[in-house]
Each structure stands twice: as C-alpha cells, then as structure tokens.
Scaffold this motif. Structure first.
Motif, PDB file in Angstrom:
ATOM      1  N   UNK A 100     -71.303  20.660 -42.531  1.00  0.00           N
ATOM      2  CA  UNK A 100     -72.452  20.163 -43.304  1.00  0.00           C
ATOM      3  C   UNK A 100     -72.905  18.801 -42.785  1.00  0.00           C
ATOM      4  N   UNK A 101     -71.955  17.923 -42.522  1.00  0.00           N
ATOM      5  CA  UNK A 101     -72.290  16.598 -41.998  1.00  0.00           C
ATOM      6  C   UNK A 101     -72.996  16.720 -40.653  1.00  0.00           C
ATOM      7  N   UNK A 102     -72.510  17.592 -39.792  1.00  0.00           N
ATOM      8  CA  UNK A 102     -73.133  17.779 -38.479  1.00  0.00           C
ATOM      9  C   UNK A 102     -74.556  18.306 -38.619  1.00  0.00           C
ATOM     10  N   UNK A 103     -74.771  19.246 -39.529  1.00  0.00           N
ATOM     11  CA  UNK A 103     -76.124  19.769 -39.758  1.00  0.00           C
ATOM     12  C   UNK A 103     -77.057  18.680 -40.270  1.00  0.00           C
ATOM     13  N   UNK A 104     -76.586  17.905 -41.240  1.00  0.00           N
ATOM     14  CA  UNK A 104     -77.408  16.829 -41.800  1.00  0.00           C
ATOM     15  C   UNK A 104     -77.710  15.776 -40.740  1.00  0.00           C
TER      16      UNK A 104
END
Length: 188
Positions: free
Chosen positions: A38-42
C-alpha cells in the motif's frame, strides 16, 4: 501413568503454543507485506520516493521510485552524496550541501530542501525533500539521514505560469490606466 500423561499434556500444550505463535508470525508478515504494498502504491501515485544516507560512507540508498525521479540510481538503486550533489543545479548546490552538513550536527535534526536537478532529457525537475537524522548505534550521534522526496515540477511550472499571468495582468492594468488618463485629458 499420571506423570506421563501430565508430560504428554505439557508437550501438547507447548506444541499448540508454538503452532499458534507461528500462525501469528505468518499473519504479521502478511500484514506487513500488504502495508508495504500500500505504501509503495501511494508513494508511486504521489511521485514520492524514500531515501537514506549513511553518514559514515555518504552512500544513499534509494527506494525503487526515488532514483527514477531524479535519474540518480545505479543498477542497485544506490547512489552517493557526491553523485547527488553533482546532479543538483549549480544555483542550488551550495544550499543543499550546507543543509546536509548541518544535519550531521545532531540526532533528530530536520532536513527540508527544495532544489532542481536536470533530468536525462535536459528538462529541469524540481524536488522537495524532507528528512531527519537518526542514530542507529546507540552513541547518540547521527548515523543516518532518513527522508522522502517529492517531485514538485508540475507545481513549480504552474507557479511560474501564474506569476507570468499576474505580470501580464499588471502590465494590462498599467496600460488601461494610462489609456484612461489619456482619454480623461483629451478634449472631446
């Protein structure tokens, strides 16, 4: 019989606790991977990258997205402070270098920079980097600077367009005032 049964029950209890602990560990790993995803996508969507400078060696570790923002990464996604500073625009370099030097003075020292880097195609890109120093060795002296960088090129381009439009409006206002003054003074 009773002692053996008691030992068997104790071993069974230990085995069940171990299995439960392993299941919890697997679940925690799964949740951690999902949070990282999720952090990488954001970060990718926001055009934010993460970096870490090891102060002893001046090596910079870059997240996957960070290097592509400024074109700094080598094959491993690593760079150096020297390579980074060489890529920073001449007009910004001394200020960036001073901020990085000041960050070495103590733990929790904040770093906040806006600077330009010429991209691979010669286009100038603007970046905003924030970070802080940390100590990983228990000495109380900074060992690393952890940070995040955001590509703010579009914001800076929009700012330049607005400043240009404002200057044009000011110019038009002056022309209209001059014209109005001329009309007022002319005999009709």
């Amino acid at each position: 019989g009773v002692v053996q049964l008691h030992r068997l029950m104790a071993r069974l209890g230990e085995h069940l606790q171990k299995q439960h602990g392993q299941r919890q560990h697997v679940e925690l790993e799964r949740r951690s991977r999902r949070a990282e995803d999720r952090l990488a996508l954001a970060a990718n969507a926001a055009r934010i990258g993460f970096w870490e400078i090891e102060l002893r060696t001046d090596k910079i570790k870059l997240s996957n997205h960070t290097g592509s923002l400024g074109g700094l990464e080598d094959e491993q996604g690593d760079s150096s402070v020297a390579a980074f500073l060489a890529a920073v625009a001449d007009d910004d370099r001394a200020r960036v270098q001073e901020a990085l030097q000041n960050a070495r003075q103590g733990v929790d020292t904040p770093v906040h920079l806006e600077y330009r880097i010429a991209g691979r195609g010669g286009q100038v890109n603007w970046f905003n980097s924030v970070g802080k120093t940390v100590s990983d060795d228990g000495s109380g002296h900074p060992t690393h600077i952890l940070g995040a960088t955001m590509d703010i090129t579009e914001r800076k381009q929009e700012q330049a367009r607005l400043i240009e439009a404002l200057a044009l409006l000011q110019q038009r206002k002056t022309q209209l005032e001059h014209l109005s003054h001329t009309i007022e003074r002319s005999p009709v």
